[in-house]
Scaffold this motif. Structure first.
Motif, PDB file in Angstrom:
ATOM      1  N   UNK A 153      28.804  51.198  37.035  1.00 52.48           N
ATOM      2  CA  UNK A 153      29.469  50.012  37.603  1.00 52.48           C
ATOM      3  C   UNK A 153      30.826  49.779  36.939  1.00 52.48           C
ATOM      4  N   UNK A 154      30.885  50.054  35.630  1.00 49.49           N
ATOM      5  CA  UNK A 154      32.152  49.850  34.914  1.00 49.49           C
ATOM      6  C   UNK A 154      33.235  50.783  35.472  1.00 49.49           C
ATOM      7  N   UNK A 155      32.860  52.053  35.694  1.00 52.33           N
ATOM      8  CA  UNK A 155      33.834  53.005  36.250  1.00 52.33           C
ATOM      9  C   UNK A 155      34.226  52.558  37.663  1.00 52.33           C
ATOM     10  N   UNK A 233      31.795  40.136  40.901  1.00 51.16           N
ATOM     11  CA  UNK A 233      30.329  40.081  40.790  1.00 51.16           C
ATOM     12  C   UNK A 233      29.839  41.003  39.680  1.00 51.16           C
ATOM     13  N   UNK A 234      30.397  42.210  39.618  1.00 50.16           N
ATOM     14  CA  UNK A 234      29.948  43.184  38.606  1.00 50.16           C
ATOM     15  C   UNK A 234      30.272  42.682  37.193  1.00 50.16           C
ATOM     16  N   UNK A 235      31.534  42.259  37.004  1.00 48.92           N
ATOM     17  CA  UNK A 235      31.957  41.826  35.664  1.00 48.92           C
ATOM     18  C   UNK A 235      31.153  40.593  35.218  1.00 48.92           C
ATOM     19  N   UNK A 236      30.951  39.652  36.153  1.00 49.80           N
ATOM     20  CA  UNK A 236      30.142  38.471  35.800  1.00 49.80           C
ATOM     21  C   UNK A 236      28.709  38.893  35.470  1.00 49.80           C
ATOM     22  N   UNK A 237      28.249  39.964  36.108  1.00 45.71           N
ATOM     23  CA  UNK A 237      26.886  40.483  35.864  1.00 45.71           C
ATOM     24  C   UNK A 237      26.662  40.872  34.408  1.00 45.71           C
ATOM     25  N   UNK A 257      39.938  42.297  32.613  1.00 46.59           N
ATOM     26  CA  UNK A 257      38.514  41.922  32.583  1.00 46.59           C
ATOM     27  C   UNK A 257      37.936  42.182  31.199  1.00 46.59           C
ATOM     28  N   UNK A 258      36.873  41.457  30.892  1.00 45.13           N
ATOM     29  CA  UNK A 258      36.282  41.590  29.559  1.00 45.13           C
ATOM     30  C   UNK A 258      34.887  42.221  29.648  1.00 45.13           C
TER      31      UNK A 258
END
Ligand code: ADP
Length: 275
Positions: A153-155, A233-237, A257-258
């Motif tokens: 997901x990060x990639x 959505x992914x980053x908040x996940x 993004x963090x």
């Protein structure tokens, strides 16, 4: 008597609270229903446009057997491009709705930010052989700690942001992926480009579903308008934040993004790799 009154008042209060909760729940359900109807309407509209184009192209091809070869080629490539757009739209829509409804499996691992950035950039290296695109370089701060996230997901997040940067930056421009320590809990990744930039009042709406600047641009860039909503959505996940920055029109954009750092506790518990 006082005790009886107090009991009655108490149960009346509990009842009133229950009604208030029910009212609250009703309002939330109504809001959800409105969002669902909106989404269906927007998706329907977004799908209808390419579908109509495909239909017009195929009808012309079927009804005009003597159409010049070049025109036939134009019709076919337009229909193909629009069917590809529909495929992407359905795929992004399903990804977003799976993420929003929690139907996604997360596989958090301990990763180095270097390997994720390298994986994301390698996707564009292959593309640069066939397409002219801006140069992509990375600037990772030394000695960054391991991060904890789902690598795939990060990639995906990185690739979506870099893909946007490529779309909105001229081929002679530059894209830089930076990573720095943001706090004692987070690493911050920044993707900066030298492209057309974003107006200050659009910095937040770019994360809305289906947001795209003027229709004409949408056609040339071929996106779905769902990429950044998926990224959020992914980053908040994984408990991070994502935001955009721009110095204004034609001055380039920055997406930040963090990602959480692997905590000492999870290392001690042996949750380091692939946990
Ligand atoms: P799309 O599929 O259209 O790229 P996104 O959700 O990824 O959808 O982006 C939404 C919109 O945000 C884009 O259509 C564009 O208007 C704006 N945008 C995203 N990234 C950039 C960027 N690097 N520079 C300028 N505008 C951008």
């Amino acid at each position: 008597l006082v005790k009886a009154i107090a009991t009655q008042v108490g149960s009346a209060l509990i009842q009133a609270e229950a009604y208030a909760n029910l009212e609250d729940l009703n309002q939330q359900l109504e809001a959800l229903d409105r969002t669902r109807s909106n989404l269906i309407a927007i998706t329907g509209h977004e799908l209808r446009t390419p579908l109509s184009t495909i239909q017009v192209c195929l009808e012309s091809l079927a009804s005009e057997p003597d159409m010049p070869l070049e025109l036939q080629q134009v019709m076919l490539s337009t229909a193909l491009a629009d069917s590809e757009r529909m495929r992407k739209l359905v795929q992004d829509f399903l990804t977003l709705s799976n993420l929003e409804s929690g139907r996604v499996e997360w596989h958090p691992e301990s990763l180095t930010i270097e390997e994720c950035v390298e994986l994301a950039i390698s996707r564009f290296r292959t593309r640069s052989k066939t397409e002219k695109q801006p140069k992509i370089k990375s600037k990772i701060a030394p000695n960054l700690p391991l991060i904890r996230a789902d690598g795939d997901w990060l990639v995906e997040v990185l690739a979506k942001i870099v893909d946007n940067a490529c779309k909105f930056t001229p081929p002679q421009g530059q894209i830089t992926i930076k990573a720095t320590r943001n706090s004692d809990r987070m690493v911050e990744v920044t993707v900066a480009d030298t492209g057309r930039g974003i107006e200050p009042n659009r910095l937040e709406v770019v994360f809305d579903r289906f947001y795209q600047e003027e229709g004409a641009l949408r056609r040339t860039t071929g996106g779905t308008g769902l990429g950044l909503a998926i990224c959020r959505q992914i980053v908040n996940g994984w408990g991070g934040e994502i935001w955009a920055d721009s110095r204004g029109k034609d001055k380039g954009s920055e997406f930040h993004f963090t990602i959480p750092i692997v905590s000492q506790k999870s290392e001690e518990l042996g949750m380091g790799h692939g946990a």
